[in-house]
Design an enzyme around this catalytic site. Sequence first.
Site, PDB file in Angstrom:
ATOM      1  N   ALA A   1      52.126  55.503  40.388  1.00 13.91           N
ATOM      2  CA  ALA A   1      50.783  55.173  40.095  1.00 13.91           C
ATOM      3  C   ALA A   1      49.905  56.546  40.282  1.00 13.91           C
ATOM      4  CB  ALA A   1      50.001  54.166  40.848  1.00 13.91           C
TER       5      ALA A   1
ATOM      6  N   ARG B   1      43.597  59.574  28.807  1.00 12.74           N
ATOM      7  CA  ARG B   1      43.090  58.908  27.492  1.00 12.74           C
ATOM      8  C   ARG B   1      42.484  57.813  27.942  1.00 12.74           C
ATOM      9  NH1 ARG B   1      48.858  58.112  24.648  1.00 12.74           N
ATOM     10  NH2 ARG B   1      47.553  56.627  23.341  1.00 12.74           N
TER      11      ARG B   1
ATOM     12  N   GLN C   1      51.936  62.529  45.340  1.00 11.23           N
ATOM     13  CA  GLN C   1      52.605  63.357  44.268  1.00 11.23           C
ATOM     14  C   GLN C   1      51.498  64.426  44.032  1.00 11.23           C
ATOM     15  OE1 GLN C   1      52.887  62.170  40.221  1.00 11.23           O
ATOM     16  NE2 GLN C   1      54.802  63.642  39.891  1.00 11.23           N
TER      17      GLN C   1
ATOM     18  N   GLU D   1      62.893  60.381  25.069  1.00 15.61           N
ATOM     19  CA  GLU D   1      61.370  60.240  24.824  1.00 15.61           C
ATOM     20  C   GLU D   1      60.995  60.288  23.278  1.00 15.61           C
ATOM     21  OE1 GLU D   1      59.052  59.059  27.164  1.00 15.61           O
ATOM     22  OE2 GLU D   1      60.873  58.538  27.927  1.00 15.61           O
TER      23      GLU D   1
ATOM     24  N   LYS E   1      23.634  31.351  45.174  1.00 17.38           N
ATOM     25  CA  LYS E   1      24.688  32.544  45.794  1.00 17.38           C
ATOM     26  C   LYS E   1      24.544  32.276  47.328  1.00 17.38           C
ATOM     27  CE  LYS E   1      23.314  35.642  48.342  1.00 17.38           C
ATOM     28  NZ  LYS E   1      22.531  36.578  49.257  1.00 17.38           N
TER      29      LYS E   1
ATOM     30  N   ASN F   1      14.822  34.357  50.228  1.00 19.33           N
ATOM     31  CA  ASN F   1      15.860  34.855  51.116  1.00 19.33           C
ATOM     32  C   ASN F   1      15.603  36.416  51.566  1.00 19.33           C
ATOM     33  OD1 ASN F   1      16.977  35.474  48.753  1.00 19.33           O
ATOM     34  ND2 ASN F   1      18.965  35.516  49.586  1.00 19.33           N
ATOM     35  N   TYR F   2      15.146  37.254  50.813  1.00 16.11           N
ATOM     36  CA  TYR F   2      15.137  38.542  51.167  1.00 16.11           C
ATOM     37  C   TYR F   2      13.643  39.033  51.335  1.00 16.11           C
ATOM     38  CZ  TYR F   2      16.494  43.284  50.096  1.00 16.11           C
ATOM     39  OH  TYR F   2      16.591  44.715  50.239  1.00 16.11           O
TER      40      TYR F   2
END
Length: 456
Positions: free
Chosen positions: A12, A18, A78, A158, A345, A380-381
């Site tokens: 990975a 691209r 790598q 390839e 929420k 709530n905030y």
Amino acid sequence: MTDTPLLIVILAAGKGTRMRSALPKVLHPVAGRSLLGHVIAAAQSASAARIAVVIGPGMEGVRTEAEKLAPGAAIFVQENQRGTADALLAARPALAAHTGNVVVLFGDTPLLTAATIAAAEAALSAHDIVVVGFEAGDPTGYGRILTDGQGRVTAIREHKDASAAERAVRLCNSGVMGFRSARLLEVLDGIGSANAKGEFYLTDAVEVGRAKGLVAAAVSTDERETQGINDRAQLAKVEADFQARKRAEVLAGGATLVAPETVYFSHDTRIGEDVFIEPFVVFGPGVTVGNGVTIRAFTHIVGTDRKIATGAKIGDDVDLGPFSRIRPGTDLGKGVHVGNFVEVKNATLEAGAKANHLTYLGDARVGAGANIGAGTITCNYDGFNKSTTDIGAGAFIGSNTALVAPVKIGAGAIIGAGSVITKDVAANALAVTRAPHEERPGWAAKFRTMMGRRKK
Ligand code: UD1
Ligand code: CA
């Protein structure tokens, strides 16, 4: 499945240029899970004894994802992307320490199944090297698997390096390759980079191995499973195929989808029986839906997000939508109704509670059978902290109420419409904070006459 221990190495490290993205390619999502997450899940269900992941330098996000989803996996960096053989060699310590079989997977091939990994593994009992191939509709870009007509693979060429005759071969390399560990390092160290890209190709392991007397074979799988993702068009194609697979699964499980092609699931969405889902519904990760649920059009069940890791639980017989937004940490009990333009929420609605219109319930508990009037908002905030609202069973919250958290409404209490509630309300009490009603008989008519005269 064999008794030989299996090491799976996931490559990975590629940047995936691209994709034109700040995000490493393998972190792009398909059905709410990263490409790497899909590959790790396949490796886990193939019962790998050990998993190793090769990442690129500075890809801390990829490391975090691998550590989260595959705790105990060995992670290797790598340093320079010099090809797939070089990437596998970055995991040299894991290869050297392992006796048994090694299967290499690409982090950009998310639809691969555990069954295909198992088929590759099984073939290693008779061959030194195995490559998983598929018949490509359009083989452009893939490595071609060349055979000797007796079931042996002689080389993988390839696309860029292939002759016209070789390009005519339809059997392509999926990227999944298996090796017996005994001579793997010797083979990898023998791979050179004299090719069109100047890279160390893992696919050359076949020819290098052959020169050392090793035998390679191919096993076949379905093209839909082996699609690799190099750009966003391929990402969209894989998403579409994944959704098709998931919709079929949901239909088979006893749900009705009126327009299946408009409903988007997450990789882990769980849906019960006799669930009725109208068009244009979207499920994020971590959502469980019980039996007998109706989900009406244009509902978005967000599931988990970066802050809240619990998704959403939709209990039996819930009636949801249209146009509901169900955010992380929502738990809807049996028979709950949540209607149009209601956002929930981090809140629990206990059995039979109803919030049918235009409401925000955040950081809250709504007791069984409570009724939340249209336009009710849990505040709530305060700009700094989040606070909770607790609404007792059977309470009735009048329309257009602001519940300023932290606040507790006792069971069975009634809140008059239009109230701003800043203090706790006792069980079975009535609370109203509205200004008193004032009425002046005939005042409007007098006012109109006076204003009319002034204008002349
Ligand atoms: C590769 C195969 C090709 C096959 C195709 C299937 C080789 C040489 N080619 O081509 O035969 O048909 O996959 O999709 O193996 N990677 C690294 N480090 C590197 C280079 C790549 O980790 O230095 C990783 C990438 O992150 C990716 C995977 O290896 O996950 C494949 O690399 P990619 O460049 O996408 O190979 P393809 O050209 O698609
Ligand atoms: Ca690729």
